[in-house]
Design a protein around this motif. Structure first.
Motif, PDB file in Angstrom:
ATOM      1  N   VAL A 452      67.555 123.410 -42.980  1.00  0.00           N
ATOM      2  CA  VAL A 452      69.039 123.813 -42.389  1.00  0.00           C
ATOM      3  C   VAL A 452      69.240 125.249 -41.750  1.00  0.00           C
ATOM      4  O   VAL A 452      68.386 126.186 -42.284  1.00  0.00           O
ATOM      5  CB  VAL A 452      70.017 123.777 -43.961  1.00  0.00           C
ATOM      6  N   ASP A 453      70.059 125.234 -40.787  1.00  0.00           N
ATOM      7  CA  ASP A 453      70.299 126.424 -39.759  1.00  0.00           C
ATOM      8  C   ASP A 453      70.987 127.375 -40.157  1.00  0.00           C
ATOM      9  O   ASP A 453      72.147 127.336 -39.814  1.00  0.00           O
ATOM     10  CB  ASP A 453      70.584 125.852 -38.492  1.00  0.00           C
ATOM     11  N   ALA A 454      70.602 128.091 -41.471  1.00  0.00           N
ATOM     12  CA  ALA A 454      71.464 129.062 -41.833  1.00  0.00           C
ATOM     13  C   ALA A 454      70.546 130.208 -42.586  1.00  0.00           C
ATOM     14  O   ALA A 454      69.739 129.931 -43.472  1.00  0.00           O
ATOM     15  CB  ALA A 454      72.092 128.596 -43.022  1.00  0.00           C
ATOM     16  N   PRO A 455      70.612 131.297 -41.807  1.00  0.00           N
ATOM     17  CA  PRO A 455      69.581 132.475 -42.205  1.00  0.00           C
ATOM     18  C   PRO A 455      69.911 133.024 -43.685  1.00  0.00           C
ATOM     19  O   PRO A 455      68.615 133.408 -44.107  1.00  0.00           O
ATOM     20  CB  PRO A 455      70.329 133.663 -41.427  1.00  0.00           C
ATOM     21  N   ASN A 456      70.975 132.682 -44.439  1.00  0.00           N
ATOM     22  CA  ASN A 456      70.940 133.169 -45.743  1.00  0.00           C
ATOM     23  C   ASN A 456      70.744 132.068 -46.733  1.00  0.00           C
ATOM     24  O   ASN A 456      70.745 132.238 -47.868  1.00  0.00           O
ATOM     25  CB  ASN A 456      72.243 133.790 -46.113  1.00  0.00           C
ATOM     26  N   LEU A 457      70.421 130.764 -46.291  1.00  0.00           N
ATOM     27  CA  LEU A 457      69.711 129.858 -47.429  1.00  0.00           C
ATOM     28  C   LEU A 457      68.237 130.490 -47.692  1.00  0.00           C
ATOM     29  O   LEU A 457      67.271 130.247 -46.860  1.00  0.00           O
ATOM     30  CB  LEU A 457      69.804 128.411 -46.539  1.00  0.00           C
ATOM     31  N   GLU A 458      67.971 130.707 -48.841  1.00  0.00           N
ATOM     32  CA  GLU A 458      66.661 131.372 -49.437  1.00  0.00           C
ATOM     33  C   GLU A 458      65.795 130.335 -49.905  1.00  0.00           C
ATOM     34  O   GLU A 458      64.583 130.776 -50.182  1.00  0.00           O
ATOM     35  CB  GLU A 458      67.210 132.481 -50.460  1.00  0.00           C
ATOM     36  N   GLY A 459      66.334 129.228 -50.535  1.00  0.00           N
ATOM     37  CA  GLY A 459      65.329 128.490 -51.340  1.00  0.00           C
ATOM     38  C   GLY A 459      65.832 127.371 -52.073  1.00  0.00           C
ATOM     39  O   GLY A 459      67.074 127.162 -51.618  1.00  0.00           O
ATOM     40  N   VAL A 460      65.280 126.695 -52.909  1.00  0.00           N
ATOM     41  CA  VAL A 460      65.924 125.367 -53.607  1.00  0.00           C
ATOM     42  C   VAL A 460      65.771 125.605 -55.105  1.00  0.00           C
ATOM     43  O   VAL A 460      64.917 126.355 -55.859  1.00  0.00           O
ATOM     44  CB  VAL A 460      65.082 124.166 -53.290  1.00  0.00           C
ATOM     45  N   ALA A 461      66.774 125.244 -55.845  1.00  0.00           N
ATOM     46  CA  ALA A 461      66.778 125.148 -57.252  1.00  0.00           C
ATOM     47  C   ALA A 461      66.644 123.869 -57.827  1.00  0.00           C
ATOM     48  O   ALA A 461      67.242 122.995 -57.256  1.00  0.00           O
ATOM     49  CB  ALA A 461      68.153 125.763 -58.000  1.00  0.00           C
ATOM     50  N   VAL A 462      65.826 123.718 -58.678  1.00  0.00           N
ATOM     51  CA  VAL A 462      65.372 122.256 -59.103  1.00  0.00           C
ATOM     52  C   VAL A 462      65.219 121.937 -60.507  1.00  0.00           C
ATOM     53  O   VAL A 462      64.961 123.020 -61.422  1.00  0.00           O
ATOM     54  CB  VAL A 462      63.914 121.859 -58.667  1.00  0.00           C
TER      55      VAL A 462
END
Ligand SMILES: Cc1ncc(COP(=O)(O)OP(=O)(O)O)c(N)n1
Ligand SMILES: Cc1nc(C(=O)O)sc1CCOP(=O)(O)O
Ligand SMILES: [Mg+2]
Length: 491
Positions: A452-462
């Protein structure tokens, strides 16, 4: 040595000025008042202290400021004398001119709505007259007089000529040697009350008298009746003495203590600053899943960290509070030993009690601004957002990061609305905060999320991708490897 701290409130004040009646005990701490040419404003309880400055900042004006701040009351300051003072004793006293003390009082009283005046060091009868003149002109609810005749060090600060004017009295017994309890005696003009608490063994008692008196003034300013104010003030002094009992400030016999105990709680909770990269692989626990696989929460958390989890959230919806707290304390200790931040889902009380690094809340949980005021500035606060509007609000309200989902359908959270990858992107673009994606994410689809093209997307929570697996550490390692691969492709 007995210190006589006297509190001539309404009976004596009747002679001195026209007191307003004390507010009733059940009035709100902050009430709304309207003033001429003014919109409705929040009325903050206000104590004006008229006292001496202590260069060592354990007593006097400095103690009054700290006590009032700790108790949530505004404190204005009229300085009567400047002392050169430390934990050894009083080395010098410089008394301010009476007309300048009067000018300070006029500045405050003519402008601000003062509820209670608290006096400390009034070094001359002339200074007492100046005070009486000023409070005759302006109405205050109560006057709390701390005669400050003798400092804890034994130095004499005011002569006995001022004694006969006092009426109600609280006699402090905290300095009596060799007693198990600290027993104060309060006389309100009619009845005598004995107020006892366990003695706190510490050298750090400098400023207890000033603090007790300004705390009583603070509680009166909030609207409490006198006896309740005295009881709460005594409890506050005990708590502050306890918190500061091992502090080492100065080389003398009597050190200052810790008025701002609440801040100390906040300080000890944040071992290191939050970094957006902490959100890279966010492990969120689920007791049902761990029970199913026959492992404890602590075993599950250890395994997730071993596999490469960069932050942990305890999301324990079914545990009793006591059980949750015990598990949280153990997990906090494990996470801190590995340098991994740990947050608590929903429960601010459990986060505070377990020394966790922060809290994750949703849109129907406690509001972020309130969580911030309870946790203090150093804690990490995450908030769930499904819309750009919520994402904008999250920034305004002082959150540290956003959890956004459900990116994909999930069985872990009932009735959860799926926002998809497009919804996730909209949330990211609407906020300056770092974002972690959540909902139905695992090793097989993590790459599509990170694309996803968004610089502030840092990771995933699972949750299930880690904790519904037979081996938590292997599942975490696999997801970590896939995320690393996705980041390499992205750059
Ligand atoms: C990282 C992260 N993001 C979102 C949530 C969901 O929080 P909330 O909406 O409060 O729902 P519950 O988890 O309380 O059911 C989360 N926990 N973590
Ligand atoms: C706790 C939670 N919050 C969500 C949200 O959309 O805010 S989805 C979710 C559950 C995530 O579990 P899993 O990784 O097993 O799908
Ligand atoms: Mg919640």
């Amino acid at each position: 040595m007995l210190h006589f701290r006297t509190f001539p409130v309404t009976p004596t004040l009747g002679k001195l000025c026209s007191p307003r009646p004390l507010k009733s005990s059940n009035c709100p701490r902050f009430s709304m008042v309207s003033r001429e040419n003014d919109d409705q404003k929040m009325k903050i309880p206000h104590v004006m202290t008229v006292a001496g400055s202590d260069s060592g900042a354990g007593a006097g004006i400095q103690a009054d400021l700290k006590a009032c701040a700790a108790l949530g009351v505004y404190c204005s300051t009229v300085i009567t004398a400047v002392t050169a003072q430390n934990t050894v004793g009083v080395q010098g006293v410089n008394i301010l001119p009476e007309d300048f003390v009067a000018e300070q009082m006029k500045s405050v009283l003519s402008d601000m709505e003062v509820d209670v005046v608290k006096t400390g060091m009034l070094p001359s009868v002339g200074m007492v007259k100046v005070l009486l003149q000023s409070i005759k002109e302006y109405s205050v609810q109560a006057l709390v007089v701390d005669p400050v005749m003798v400092a804890t060090s034994g130095d004499v600060l005011a002569g006995s000529s001022v004694l006969p004017v006092f009426r109600n009295v609280l006699v402090k017994g905290g300095d009596l040697p060799a007693s198990m309890d600290a027993i104060d005696v309060f006389y309100d003009g009619e009845n005598v009350y004995e107020l006892s608490s366990a003695r706190i063994s510490t050298r750090n008692t400098h400023g207890t008298g000033c603090t007790l008196a300004s705390s009583i003034a603070a509680e009166l300013a909030k609207g409490l009746p006198m006896l309740s104010a005295v009881k709460i003030a005594k409890k506050f002094v005990d708590a502050a003495l306890n918190y500061g009992k091992d502090m080492a400030i100065g080389r003398g016999r009597h050190g200052p203590f810790d008025h701002l105990l609440k801040l100390k709680v906040c300080r000890s909770v944040a071992p290191r600053a939050f970094s957006p990269s902490d959100l890279f692989l966010y492990a969120v626990t689920d007791s049902g899943m761990n029970e199913k696989w026959g492992r404890s929460i602590t075993e599950a958390v250890k395994a997730a960290i071993e596999g490469g989890a960069t932050i942990v959230q305890l999301r324990e919806k079914n545990l009793e509070t006591r059980e949750f707290l015990e598990a949280a304390k153990e997990c906090v200790s494990i996470c801190h030993s590995k340098g991994v931040p740990i947050l608590i889902n929903d429960r601010v009380d459990v986060a505070l009690a377990s020394d966790a690094d922060g809290v994750h809340v949703g849109q129907s949980d406690m509001p972020v601004s309130l969580v911030r005021s309870l946790l203090g500035p150093e804690k990490i606060i995450g908030i769930s957002c499904k819309t750009p509007e919520q994402a904008h609000e999250a920034w305004v309200n002082g959150a540290d990061y956003i959890g956004s989902g459900g990116v994909f359908p999930t069985n872990t959270k009932a009735n959860n609305r799926t926002i998809g990858l497009d919804g996730l992107k909209e949330v990211c673009l609407a906020s300056k905060l770092p974002v972690v994606a959540i909902g139905g994410i695992g090793a097989s689809n993590a790459q599509s999320v990170m694309e996803v093209d968004a610089p502030n997307l840092e990771g995933v929570a699972v949750v299930s991708a880690l904790f519904n697996a037979e081996c938590v550490s292997s599942a975490t390692k696999q997801l970590h490897a896939n995320l690393k691969q996705a980041v390499r492709t992205r750059s």
